[in-house]
Design a protein around this motif. Sequence first.
Motif, mmCIF file in Angstrom:
data_model
loop_
_atom_site.group_PDB
_atom_site.id
_atom_site.type_symbol
_atom_site.label_atom_id
_atom_site.label_comp_id
_atom_site.label_asym_id
_atom_site.label_seq_id
_atom_site.Cartn_x
_atom_site.Cartn_y
_atom_site.Cartn_z
ATOM 1 N N THR A 139 -6.803 -3.105 1.697
ATOM 2 C CA THR A 139 -5.537 -3.061 2.435
ATOM 3 C C THR A 139 -5.719 -3.534 3.874
ATOM 4 N N THR B 186 -1.404 13.403 -0.308
ATOM 5 C CA THR B 186 -1.171 11.957 -0.203
ATOM 6 C C THR B 186 0.290 11.676 0.144
ATOM 7 N N HIS C 245 -4.916 6.782 7.953
ATOM 8 C CA HIS C 245 -4.381 6.924 6.600
ATOM 9 C C HIS C 245 -5.381 6.388 5.574
ATOM 10 N N LEU C 246 -5.919 5.198 5.828
ATOM 11 C CA LEU C 246 -6.872 4.603 4.891
ATOM 12 C C LEU C 246 -8.156 5.426 4.800
ATOM 13 N N SER D 273 -7.798 1.078 -0.807
ATOM 14 C CA SER D 273 -7.899 1.288 0.639
ATOM 15 C C SER D 273 -8.769 0.224 1.303
ATOM 16 N N ASP E 246 0.909 4.261 -2.559
ATOM 17 C CA ASP E 246 0.696 5.645 -2.124
ATOM 18 C C ASP E 246 1.621 6.612 -2.836
ATOM 19 N N LYS F 10 -5.715 -3.517 7.678
ATOM 20 C CA LYS F 10 -6.118 -2.364 8.489
ATOM 21 C C LYS F 10 -5.238 -2.107 9.710
ATOM 22 N N GLU G 10 -8.304 4.550 -5.712
ATOM 23 C CA GLU G 10 -7.885 4.866 -4.337
ATOM 24 C C GLU G 10 -8.821 4.241 -3.311
ATOM 25 N N HIS H 225 0.841 -1.201 0.000
ATOM 26 C CA HIS H 225 0.000 0.000 0.000
ATOM 27 C C HIS H 225 0.877 1.253 0.000
ATOM 28 N N ASP I 215 -7.333 8.239 2.567
ATOM 29 C CA ASP I 215 -7.313 7.745 1.179
ATOM 30 C C ASP I 215 -8.724 7.628 0.610
ATOM 31 N N ILE I 216 -9.633 7.070 1.395
ATOM 32 C CA ILE I 216 -11.015 6.899 0.918
ATOM 33 C C ILE I 216 -11.680 8.254 0.680
#
Length: 142
Positions: free
Chosen positions: A111, A47, A69-70, A108, A13, A113, A104, A9, A73-74
């Motif tokens: 990925t 990002t 972070h995720l 996310s 990024d 968690k 993206e 991930h 991203d979302i």
Amino acid sequence: MALISTRNHGRLDYLVGLLLMTSPWIFDYASSDQYFIWIPFALGSFTLLYSLLTDYELSLAPVISIKMHLTLDILSGLFLAASPWLLHFDDVIYLPHLIIGAAEVIISILTVKSYDPNKVVAEDPNEALERSPYGEKDRENP
């Protein structure tokens, strides 16, 4: 379902951040009098910044959690995907925003968690053996 490791991930990024920052020129919609070229540039810069500060393998300082972070991203992906219609430039360009934004979000969701630096999974099986407390000899004589 977590299919993407935090290490992979992180790699994505930095690639996506650079892609976003350069997308107005890659997809040939850059013009000095158009406000919307700054949207992917700003999101790409953001990002890269929060990737450098995320608690995972490819950061400089573990300031924010991988879950935060995720979430970023979302939110970034959703805004990027919707921005051509929200900001009324869909008649000029929309497909790169929609595709990269959707990617993206999907990346996310897929990925892992959480990140535990003490439980790093080696990508190379030989590297995993080197890290093993049992070493090479126990592999030969189970």
